[in-house]
Structures are given as structure tokens and as C-alpha cells.
Design an enzyme around this catalytic site. Structure first.
Site, mmCIF file in Angstrom:
data_model
loop_
_atom_site.group_PDB
_atom_site.id
_atom_site.type_symbol
_atom_site.label_atom_id
_atom_site.label_comp_id
_atom_site.label_asym_id
_atom_site.label_seq_id
_atom_site.Cartn_x
_atom_site.Cartn_y
_atom_site.Cartn_z
ATOM 1 N N TRP A 159 0.846 -1.203 0.000
ATOM 2 C CA TRP A 159 0.000 0.000 0.000
ATOM 3 C C TRP A 159 0.884 1.258 0.000
ATOM 4 O O TRP A 159 0.750 2.129 -0.868
ATOM 5 C CB TRP A 159 -0.917 -0.052 1.225
ATOM 6 C CG TRP A 159 -1.792 1.146 1.463
ATOM 7 C CD1 TRP A 159 -1.937 2.244 0.655
ATOM 8 C CD2 TRP A 159 -2.655 1.365 2.585
ATOM 9 N NE1 TRP A 159 -2.838 3.129 1.217
ATOM 10 C CE2 TRP A 159 -3.293 2.604 2.400
ATOM 11 C CE3 TRP A 159 -2.952 0.627 3.730
ATOM 12 C CZ2 TRP A 159 -4.199 3.134 3.328
ATOM 13 C CZ3 TRP A 159 -3.865 1.141 4.652
ATOM 14 C CH2 TRP A 159 -4.479 2.385 4.441
ATOM 15 N N ASP A 209 1.073 -8.629 -1.750
ATOM 16 C CA ASP A 209 -0.291 -8.106 -1.856
ATOM 17 C C ASP A 209 -0.230 -6.674 -2.388
ATOM 18 O O ASP A 209 0.528 -5.850 -1.866
ATOM 19 C CB ASP A 209 -0.958 -8.095 -0.469
ATOM 20 C CG ASP A 209 -2.383 -7.574 -0.532
ATOM 21 O OD1 ASP A 209 -3.260 -8.316 -1.006
ATOM 22 O OD2 ASP A 209 -2.617 -6.418 -0.123
ATOM 23 N N TYR A 229 -3.773 1.546 -4.873
ATOM 24 C CA TYR A 229 -2.579 2.005 -4.146
ATOM 25 C C TYR A 229 -1.724 2.871 -5.085
ATOM 26 O O TYR A 229 -0.924 2.362 -5.874
ATOM 27 C CB TYR A 229 -1.749 0.825 -3.612
ATOM 28 C CG TYR A 229 -2.474 -0.075 -2.626
ATOM 29 C CD1 TYR A 229 -3.588 0.366 -1.922
ATOM 30 C CD2 TYR A 229 -2.029 -1.378 -2.375
ATOM 31 C CE1 TYR A 229 -4.252 -0.453 -1.010
ATOM 32 C CE2 TYR A 229 -2.681 -2.196 -1.463
ATOM 33 C CZ TYR A 229 -3.795 -1.732 -0.795
ATOM 34 O OH TYR A 229 -4.434 -2.561 0.108
ATOM 35 N N LYS A 259 7.643 3.222 17.574
ATOM 36 C CA LYS A 259 8.341 4.431 17.094
ATOM 37 C C LYS A 259 7.461 5.685 17.150
ATOM 38 O O LYS A 259 7.948 6.795 17.022
ATOM 39 C CB LYS A 259 8.853 4.215 15.675
ATOM 40 C CG LYS A 259 7.787 4.237 14.598
ATOM 41 C CD LYS A 259 8.406 4.076 13.231
ATOM 42 C CE LYS A 259 7.338 3.996 12.157
ATOM 43 N NZ LYS A 259 7.884 3.710 10.843
ATOM 44 N N GLY A 265 3.472 -4.478 5.804
ATOM 45 C CA GLY A 265 3.903 -3.422 4.893
ATOM 46 C C GLY A 265 5.362 -3.046 5.128
ATOM 47 O O GLY A 265 5.872 -3.113 6.253
ATOM 48 N N ALA A 266 6.064 -2.671 4.044
ATOM 49 C CA ALA A 266 7.439 -2.158 4.148
ATOM 50 C C ALA A 266 7.630 -1.180 3.011
ATOM 51 O O ALA A 266 7.122 -1.397 1.912
ATOM 52 C CB ALA A 266 8.444 -3.293 4.043
ATOM 53 N N GLN A 317 13.230 -2.458 6.969
ATOM 54 C CA GLN A 317 11.948 -2.674 7.651
ATOM 55 C C GLN A 317 11.522 -4.141 7.630
ATOM 56 O O GLN A 317 11.205 -4.719 8.659
ATOM 57 C CB GLN A 317 10.850 -1.793 7.038
ATOM 58 C CG GLN A 317 11.060 -0.312 7.366
ATOM 59 C CD GLN A 317 9.876 0.564 6.981
ATOM 60 O OE1 GLN A 317 9.204 0.318 5.983
ATOM 61 N NE2 GLN A 317 9.640 1.613 7.757
#
Ligand SMILES: NC(=O)c1ccc[n+]([C@@H]2O[C@H](COP(=O)([O-])OP(=O)(O)OC[C@H]3O[C@@H](n4cnc5c(N)ncnc54)[C@H](OP(=O)(O)O)[C@@H]3O)[C@@H](O)[C@H]2O)c1
Length: 317
Positions: free
Chosen positions: A21, A55, A60, A216, A284-285, A290
Site C-alpha cells: 500500500w 499483496d 494504491y 516508534k 507493509g514495508a 523494515q
């Protein structure tokens, strides 16, 4: 990486899938500016971590996430499985428009295949079941695409038991993709049991609640997010009074994870994966580092003691 079978007929998915995304860049629900070079590196890194599926969705970044995934695929020898979606178009202001018209879904599928540069989509998912009155029409169109071999499996996102029952009478869905994290636990009420009984795969999205559970986030971190990051604009969990509460909870999760020499992000994902009915968590990354940090969650089995610590920490705030 561990795998679990998706629904009745597979394929076997790694328990972590890569979510794309944020790499779509700017649109109504974007995450601020995104450099494609960072996105490509994040995708390659996910493959190096052993993740076997991605995905994405046309909405997006108004086609851009699929294009970037397509670019990455071209450079890969061993290709991951691809899940994308239909049912959301966009206008010239890059705002989403719900559309479940049969012909529109056929057009969307062709456009996704083109952007991704592939001949078949492994899992094609209805993104949002809106408008409700057209649900069956849209599902029939997706089943047609499966018959034609343009897509291998069909699934649905953002569904309920009632909605799964409606479409199952036409063709049982391979998967349900819904939110699931410590922040959003709605699928525990009845959906997880239902999907388990019906052998419908469960793909859990936003397992770290969009980064909120990584530890974070703080008021200062929130301040420096760009104005066009949807977390700042639209998401109630990032607004007061909830936000301060989640920040405190995430701090506690970080302490618990640190006792096991792990980051809080892994604790959040391992918590989602503790439920066997969850086939895979979509993580997600958007830049290097990440997904390497989060992928380790796939091997972390949470025992009763740590589960108690999490519950205590969560309820104490
Ligand atoms: N079907 C649907 O309606 C639907 C809805 C939502 C999501 N999804 C899918 O699920 C995927 C995952 O959900 P999500 O992206 O919303 O949430 P998520 O996986 O909980 O969070 C991903 C975000 O957290 C931050 N992050 C990632 N790794 C991190 C790390 N190691 N340390 C600190 N921060 C880290 C990144 O954003 P920053 O660096 O900017 O903080 C990243 O974009 C999506 O990409 C999408 O494929 C589907």
C-alpha cells in the site's frame, strides 16, 4: 519461512506476505512521498527474507504500486505469488470511487495484468464490497475471470460472515482479507471461527496497525509526518484521545519484546500469527531494513506467559 495453506486448495503462503500500500505513493489515502528506488529495494529484501507472496491493489497510488511490483517482478528469477484487487477506481483528484460493475471488473483485471506484466493473477480479491446491491454481480464477474484462467483464486476483503455466506453460494472464496491486530480485533468475534470451519484462508492486514505498534510513534514523530500521510489526516487511531493511549501501550510492548531481544514490531505480528486460522499476516514495508526487522516474527511462537504479559500491559493503559 513457515508456510500455511490458503483455504482448501492452496497455494502454500509464507506466514508473512509483503504489503505494498505505502509504496503506491501519493493519492487520497497515500502515505506521503515515496521513492521508487526505496520501494524496489524493500521488495527485493522481502524476497531475500523468504517471503513468497505480495499483496497489492490498483488503487494504491492509482496504479503505481502495481507498476512498481511489475518492475520488480521483471528483475526476479524466482517470482513470488501475486495477490491484487478490484472494485476501487479513482478520479482525476486521485480520490477513490467504488465500482462493482461487471464490465468495469473485467477492464480492471486487464489493466492489473498489464501493469504487473503477468499473465495470471494468483489471487484476485474484491477490495471493498460497496455498493452492497452489486456484490453478487461483482463476484460472478470475478468467478468468470477464474474460469477464463486470468486469475487462479478469488477472495474478498473487508467482509463479514453474512457477506461470505452470500458469495459462497455462487463460489466459495479462497480467502478473506480483513484487518487484524491488537488495535483491531473484530475478526475474533465470529469471522475467524467461521473461516476455519469453511476452510477459507484468512489474510490479516495492518498487523502492526500501520506502524503504530512498532514503538516508534510519539507526538513528535506524528508532527513530522508529511501532511499528505493518511495516518495524519483520516485515521482515528492516530488522533486523540486514542493516540496517546496506543503510544503508551506500544511502549509497554517494546519493553516486553526487548526482554526477548526482539523489536516490538515482531511481537505485534507474532501475536496475529498465534491464531492458526490466520494463513498469513500482510506486513507493509517501504524502505530497506523494515521487512528484515519484521520477518523474524514468522518464527516467534508466543507462549502463555508472554501472552499474559501482553494482555496485562494492554489492559493496564
Ligand atoms: N484490503 C484492504 O482493504 C487493506 C487495507 C489495509 C492494508 N491492506 C494490505 O495490508 C498491508 C499491510 O498493512 P499496512 O501497510 O496498513 O500496515 P502494517 O503492515 O501494520 O504497517 C506497515 C507500515 O509500518 C511501517 N513499518 C514497517 N516496518 C517497520 C519497522 N520494522 N519498524 C518501524 N516501522 C515499520 C511502515 O510505514 P512508515 O515507515 O511510514 O511508518 C509501513 O508502511 C498493506 O500494505 C496492504 O497490502 C489491505
Amino acid at each position: 519461512m513457515r508456510t500455511r495453506r490458503l483455504g482448501q486448495n492452496g497455494p502454500d503462503l509464507t506466514v508473512i506476505g509483503l504489503g505494498t500500500w505505502a509504496i503506491g505513493g501519493s493519492w487520497e489515502y497515500g502515505w506521503g512521498a515515496q521513492d521508487d528506488r526505496d520501494s524496489l529495494e524493500a521488495i527485493f529484501e522481502a524476497m531475500d527474507c523468504g517471503i513468497n507472496w505480495i499483496d497489492t491493489a490498483p488503487i494504491y497510488g492509482c496504479g503505481h504500486s502495481e507498476e512498481v511490483v511489475g518492475k520488480a517482478l521483471k528483475q526476479m528469477q524466482k517470482k513470488p505469488l501475486i495477490a491484487t484487487k478490484c472494485g476501487l477506481l479513482w478520479n482525476e483528484k486521485r480520490e477513490k470511487i467504488h465500482c462493482l460493475d461487471r464490465e468495469s471488473i473485467f477492464r480492471e483485471c486487464e489493466a492489473s495484468l498489464r501493469r504487473l506484466g503477468i499473465e495470471t493473477i494468483d489471487l484476485y480479491q474484491l477490495h471493498w464490497p460497496v455498493p452492497d446491491a452489486q456484490l453478487e454481480d461483482a463476484w460472478e464477474a470475478m468467478c468468470k475471470l477464474a474460469e477464463q484462467g486470468k486469475v487462479r483464486q478469488v477472495g474478498i476483503c473487508n467482509g463479514s460472515v453474512e457477506l461470505l455466506e452470500r458469495i459462497s453460494s455462487i463460489r466459495p472464496p479462497a480467502s478473506l482479507q480483513n484487518p487484524y491486530s491488537m488495535v483491531e480485533r473484530g475478526i475474533e468475534d465470529s469471522l475467524l471461527d467461521y473461516c476455519g470451519q469453511q476452510q477459507i484462508g484468512v489474510l490479516a492486514y495492518s498487523p502492526m496497525y500501520k506502524g503504530l505498534l512498532t514503538g516508534k510513534f510519539s507526538h513528535a514523530y506524528m508532527q513530522q509526518l508529511p501532511a499528505d500521510d493518511h495516518r495524519k489526516r483520516f485515521d482515528r487511531h492516530f488522533q486523540e484521545p486514542q493516540f496517546s493511549r496506543y503510544v503508551k501501550r506500544a511502549d509497554r510492548l517494546q519493553e516486553i519484546a526487548a526482554e526477548h531481544n526482539r523489536p516490538a514490531a515482531q511481537l505485534a505480528i507474532a501475536w496475529v500469527l498465534r491464531r492458526e486460522t490466520v494463513t498469513s499476516a500482510i506486513v507493509g514495508a517501504r524502505r530497506t531494513g523494515q521487512i528484515t526487522e519484521t520477518a523474524g516474527a514468522s518464527e516467534w511462537i508466543l507462549d502463555a506467559e508472554i501472552m499474559e504479559s501482553i494482555d496485562r500491559a494492554w489492559d493496564s493503559v
